[in-house]
Motif scaffolding. Structure first.
Motif, mmCIF file in Angstrom:
data_model
loop_
_atom_site.group_PDB
_atom_site.id
_atom_site.type_symbol
_atom_site.label_atom_id
_atom_site.label_comp_id
_atom_site.label_asym_id
_atom_site.label_seq_id
_atom_site.Cartn_x
_atom_site.Cartn_y
_atom_site.Cartn_z
ATOM 1 N N ILE A 2 0.851 -1.203 0.000
ATOM 2 C CA ILE A 2 0.000 0.000 0.000
ATOM 3 C C ILE A 2 0.881 1.246 0.000
ATOM 4 N N ALA B 147 2.638 1.658 -3.372
ATOM 5 C CA ALA B 147 1.685 2.119 -4.385
ATOM 6 C C ALA B 147 1.382 3.605 -4.181
ATOM 7 N N PHE B 148 1.182 4.002 -2.950
ATOM 8 C CA PHE B 148 0.892 5.395 -2.642
ATOM 9 C C PHE B 148 2.043 6.299 -3.081
ATOM 10 N N ILE C 127 -5.182 11.631 -5.761
ATOM 11 C CA ILE C 127 -5.026 10.178 -5.626
ATOM 12 C C ILE C 127 -6.282 9.608 -4.987
ATOM 13 N N ILE D 29 -4.831 3.428 -5.446
ATOM 14 C CA ILE D 29 -3.857 2.795 -4.543
ATOM 15 C C ILE D 29 -4.076 1.285 -4.521
ATOM 16 N N GLN E 269 -6.711 8.208 1.769
ATOM 17 C CA GLN E 269 -5.339 8.518 1.382
ATOM 18 C C GLN E 269 -4.710 9.556 2.303
#
Length: 173
Positions: free
Chosen positions: A14, A17-18, A30, A35, A53
């Protein structure tokens, strides 16, 4: 409390990806879906650990600040050593720091860093002159760290620490 390997792995993908998304777009652009798609997890898994997020970003920021704080626990470290260790830590995690201090992340993060240090060391200033010198030094350090991070951390951490320590002694001596 130990976290099992699956949880650590999930949080790691995670986070990766963020940060990957943060390289190309601002945090407010985002989505949780993006994500999750990039991390190859479902949204329920994301929501097990984070609200959104912004919560993820805030937890990452706090985690990185807490890592700095571990150096100063117990008060057994002098400020020059703390500065050196902090620069080494920033450099070790430079890709993340560059993104956290960049235009696509939380614009309040540099202020959060300032507040972090002010809460821990600002109360040691008793006189007005000490308070003014401390604020001057802290804002100057913040500006130099911001410059260092945003310029890609070309200087080695020991060189940056050397500059900061030099200026610290010029202001406080």
């Amino acid at each position: 409390m130990k976290t099992d390997a699956r949880t650590r792995y999930t949080k790691m993908v995670i986070r990766e990806a963020f940060f990957s998304l943060l390289e190309h777009k601002s945090v407010d652009k985002i989505t949780v879906k993006e994500i999750c798609d990039l991390a190859k997890i479902n949204r329920a898994t994301f929501y097990r650990y984070y609200e959104n997020q912004y919560d993820l970003l805030s937890l990452i920021e706090n985690e990185m600040l807490n890592e700095i704080e571990t150096f100063s626990k117990g008060g057994q470290i002098d400020i020059d050593t703390l500065i050196t260790k902090m620069c080494q830590l920033l450099y070790k995690n430079r890709e993340e720091w560059v993104l956290l201090m960049g235009a696509t992340a939380d614009s309040r993060f540099p202020n959060k860093v300032y507040s972090f240090f002010n809460q821990r060391y600002g109360d040691k200033c008793v006189t007005k002159e000490q308070q003014m010198s401390y604020r001057f030094m802290l804002y100057g350090f913040s500006g130099l760290i911001d410059y260092w991070v945003k310029s890609g951390m070309v200087e080695l951490p020991e060189d940056m620490a050397s500059h900061l320590i030099y200026y610290r002694h010029k202001v406080l001596d």
